[in-house]
Design an enzyme around this catalytic site. Structure first.
Site, PDB file in Angstrom:
ATOM      1  N   ASP A   1       6.869  -3.454  12.610  1.00 25.01           N
ATOM      2  CA  ASP A   1       6.937  -4.129  11.434  1.00 25.01           C
ATOM      3  C   ASP A   1       7.582  -5.507  11.937  1.00 25.01           C
ATOM      4  O   ASP A   1       7.981  -6.224  10.407  1.00 25.01           O
ATOM      5  CB  ASP A   1       6.397  -3.609  10.045  1.00 25.01           C
ATOM      6  CG  ASP A   1       5.391  -4.543   9.510  1.00 25.01           C
ATOM      7  OD1 ASP A   1       4.513  -5.483   9.711  1.00 25.01           O
ATOM      8  OD2 ASP A   1       5.358  -4.438   8.099  1.00 25.01           O
TER       9      ASP A   1
ATOM     10  N   LYS B   1      13.713   1.168  -3.620  1.00 27.81           N
ATOM     11  CA  LYS B   1      12.193   0.983  -3.105  1.00 27.81           C
ATOM     12  C   LYS B   1      11.111   2.566  -2.961  1.00 27.81           C
ATOM     13  O   LYS B   1      12.097   4.035  -2.751  1.00 27.81           O
ATOM     14  CB  LYS B   1      12.051   1.371  -1.333  1.00 27.81           C
ATOM     15  CG  LYS B   1      10.361   0.945  -0.650  1.00 27.81           C
ATOM     16  CD  LYS B   1      11.123   0.267   0.858  1.00 27.81           C
ATOM     17  CE  LYS B   1       9.882   0.229   1.565  1.00 27.81           C
ATOM     18  NZ  LYS B   1      10.437   0.148   3.205  1.00 27.81           N
TER      19      LYS B   1
ATOM     20  N   ALA C   1       0.675  -1.152  -0.169  1.00 28.26           N
ATOM     21  CA  ALA C   1      -0.171  -0.050  -0.375  1.00 28.26           C
ATOM     22  C   ALA C   1       0.929   1.157   0.147  1.00 28.26           C
ATOM     23  O   ALA C   1       0.272   2.182  -0.507  1.00 28.26           O
ATOM     24  CB  ALA C   1      -0.726   0.062   1.225  1.00 28.26           C
ATOM     25  N   GLU C   2       2.077   1.245   0.681  1.00 30.54           N
ATOM     26  CA  GLU C   2       2.675   2.267   0.602  1.00 30.54           C
ATOM     27  C   GLU C   2       4.053   2.601  -0.297  1.00 30.54           C
ATOM     28  O   GLU C   2       4.254   3.924  -0.598  1.00 30.54           O
ATOM     29  CB  GLU C   2       3.662   2.103   1.810  1.00 30.54           C
ATOM     30  CG  GLU C   2       4.246   2.660   2.356  1.00 30.54           C
ATOM     31  CD  GLU C   2       4.509   4.018   3.260  1.00 30.54           C
ATOM     32  OE1 GLU C   2       3.021   4.753   3.120  1.00 30.54           O
ATOM     33  OE2 GLU C   2       4.779   4.858   3.564  1.00 30.54           O
TER      34      GLU C   2
HETATM   35  P1  AMP Z   1       8.997  -3.703   1.733  1.00 32.88           P
HETATM   36  O1  AMP Z   1       8.443  -2.957   1.278  1.00 32.88           O
HETATM   37  O2  AMP Z   1      10.421  -3.067   2.799  1.00 32.88           O
HETATM   38  O3  AMP Z   1       8.595  -5.051   2.926  1.00 32.88           O
HETATM   39  O4  AMP Z   1       9.894  -4.658   0.270  1.00 32.88           O
HETATM   40  C1  AMP Z   1       8.697  -5.955   0.582  1.00 32.88           C
HETATM   41  C2  AMP Z   1       9.535  -6.545  -0.133  1.00 32.88           C
HETATM   42  O5  AMP Z   1      11.094  -6.667  -1.160  1.00 32.88           O
HETATM   43  C3  AMP Z   1      10.526  -7.867   1.236  1.00 32.88           C
HETATM   44  O6  AMP Z   1       9.330  -8.100   1.402  1.00 32.88           O
HETATM   45  C4  AMP Z   1      11.289  -8.659   0.624  1.00 32.88           C
HETATM   46  O7  AMP Z   1      10.962  -9.193   0.085  1.00 32.88           O
HETATM   47  C5  AMP Z   1      12.569  -8.016  -0.472  1.00 32.88           C
HETATM   48  N1  AMP Z   1      13.202  -6.520  -0.489  1.00 32.88           N
HETATM   49  C6  AMP Z   1      12.785  -5.329  -0.191  1.00 32.88           C
HETATM   50  N2  AMP Z   1      13.863  -5.022   0.182  1.00 32.88           N
HETATM   51  C7  AMP Z   1      15.158  -5.816   0.812  1.00 32.88           C
HETATM   52  C8  AMP Z   1      16.573  -6.183  -0.213  1.00 32.88           C
HETATM   53  N3  AMP Z   1      17.356  -4.679   0.422  1.00 32.88           N
HETATM   54  N4  AMP Z   1      16.842  -6.903  -0.132  1.00 32.88           N
HETATM   55  C9  AMP Z   1      16.023  -7.998   0.022  1.00 32.88           C
HETATM   56  N5  AMP Z   1      14.901  -8.177  -1.061  1.00 32.88           N
HETATM   57  C10 AMP Z   1      14.238  -6.902  -0.672  1.00 32.88           C
END
Ligand code: AMP
Length: 267
Positions: free
Chosen positions: A165, A52, A25-26
């Site tokens: 979280d 991200k 969502a974010e």
């Molecule tokens: P987030 O929104 O930051 O929770 O990221 C969503 C998904 O992206 C996570 O559940 C991971 O599978 C993947 N992810 C995010 N950041 C990383 C990272 N630095 N290295 C590897 N996978 C990542």
């Protein structure tokens, strides 16, 4: 809709490869093989990076939206920066654009034999679906891994840092000397607090996530996590202070669990 968001991001980081791996969502999370400024071929080609991206929210007033995006992105980046300073495992920051909601960071983990990223969740699921489930999920290496996860959260809390979280998806496993070592990701809800209540809620959120995601073995996993959490507080350099902090948080955790049970009974 997603295509529009990807084009928006492409307009801020032109001419780079992007592979969408998660959409919440974010934020949207992309993999890329491009490093934003390094000319080192090993960094440019051999590695993968994560971008991200918090896109603008059309339902918010543009001025307020810009403020929120900037605050959340810089908050997450600052938290990651502080973690790296403390040598608490998390992705290294590579580049940020707060105004456009972009964080470029190190890609952690690797792909498991089934192609999924080596998060704690995927690894435990992989073992839970294996042929000798009982032996593998109750084995010393899973116990040690959960213990290390607890130690990691203990170190976080001893520095008055709250993840906000904690789930088994937000813990990525890195291979170190043929052993899994946990690292934290996703600091979108993180905060700084020394209050036992905030630390207890952080632990409770993980406990509930483990209960629902790994129900068959949750009791053991959670017990091992809490053992590691305690061990982090028992290091000599914390003296009595560590034990006191641990007791306060665990006492509060019991209260939080009770509140949780009451709430679920009320529906
Ligand atoms: P987030 O929104 O930051 O929770 O990221 C969503 C998904 O992206 C996570 O559940 C991971 O599978 C993947 N992810 C995010 N950041 C990383 C990272 N630095 N290295 C590897 N996978 C990542």
């Amino acid at each position: 809709m997603t295509d529009k968001l990807v084009s928006q991001l492409q307009s801020h980081v032109p001419n780079i490869d992007l592979k969408l791996i998660s959409q919440g969502a974010e934020a949207l999370v992309f993999e890329t093989t491009t490093h934003p400024y390094s000319s080192s071929p090993s960094l440019r080609n051999a590695s993968q990076f994560i971008i991200k991206y918090r896109p603008p929210k059309p339902y918010r007033h543009p001025k307020i939206d810009a403020q929120i995006t900037k605050q959340r992105t810089s908050g997450e980046a600052k938290f990651m920066y502080k973690l790296s300073k403390l040598a608490i495992p998390c992705p290294s920051l590579i580049s940020c654009d707060f105004s456009h909601g972009i964080i470029w960071m190190e890609h952690l983990g690797k792909n498991l034999p089934n192609g999924n990223i080596s998060s704690l969740k995927n690894w435990l699921w992989y073992l839970e679906k294996s042929s000798d489930t009982e032996a593998r999920c109750s084995g010393d290496d899973v116990q040690q891994l959960c213990f290390e996860v607890g130690k990691l959260i203990g170190r976080l809390h001893l520095n008055d840092m709250i993840h906000g979280d904690l789930t088994s998806s937000n813990i990525i496993l890195e291979e170190q000397d043929s052993v899994w070592a946990p690292a934290l990701i996703d600091f979108g809800l993180s905060s700084f607090s020394g209050l036992p209540e905030d630390k207890a809620v952080d632990l409770y959120v993980l406990e509930r996530a483990v209960d629902s995601t790994h129900s068959d073995f949750a009791q053991s996993y959670n017990a091992w996590i809490l053992q590691g959490y305690e061990a982090a507080h028992e290091l000599k350099r914390f003296k009595k202070f560590g034990k006191k902090k641990h007791l306060e948080t665990i006492k509060r955790l019991e209260e939080v669990r009770l509140r949780g049970r009451k709430r679920s009974m009320l529906g």
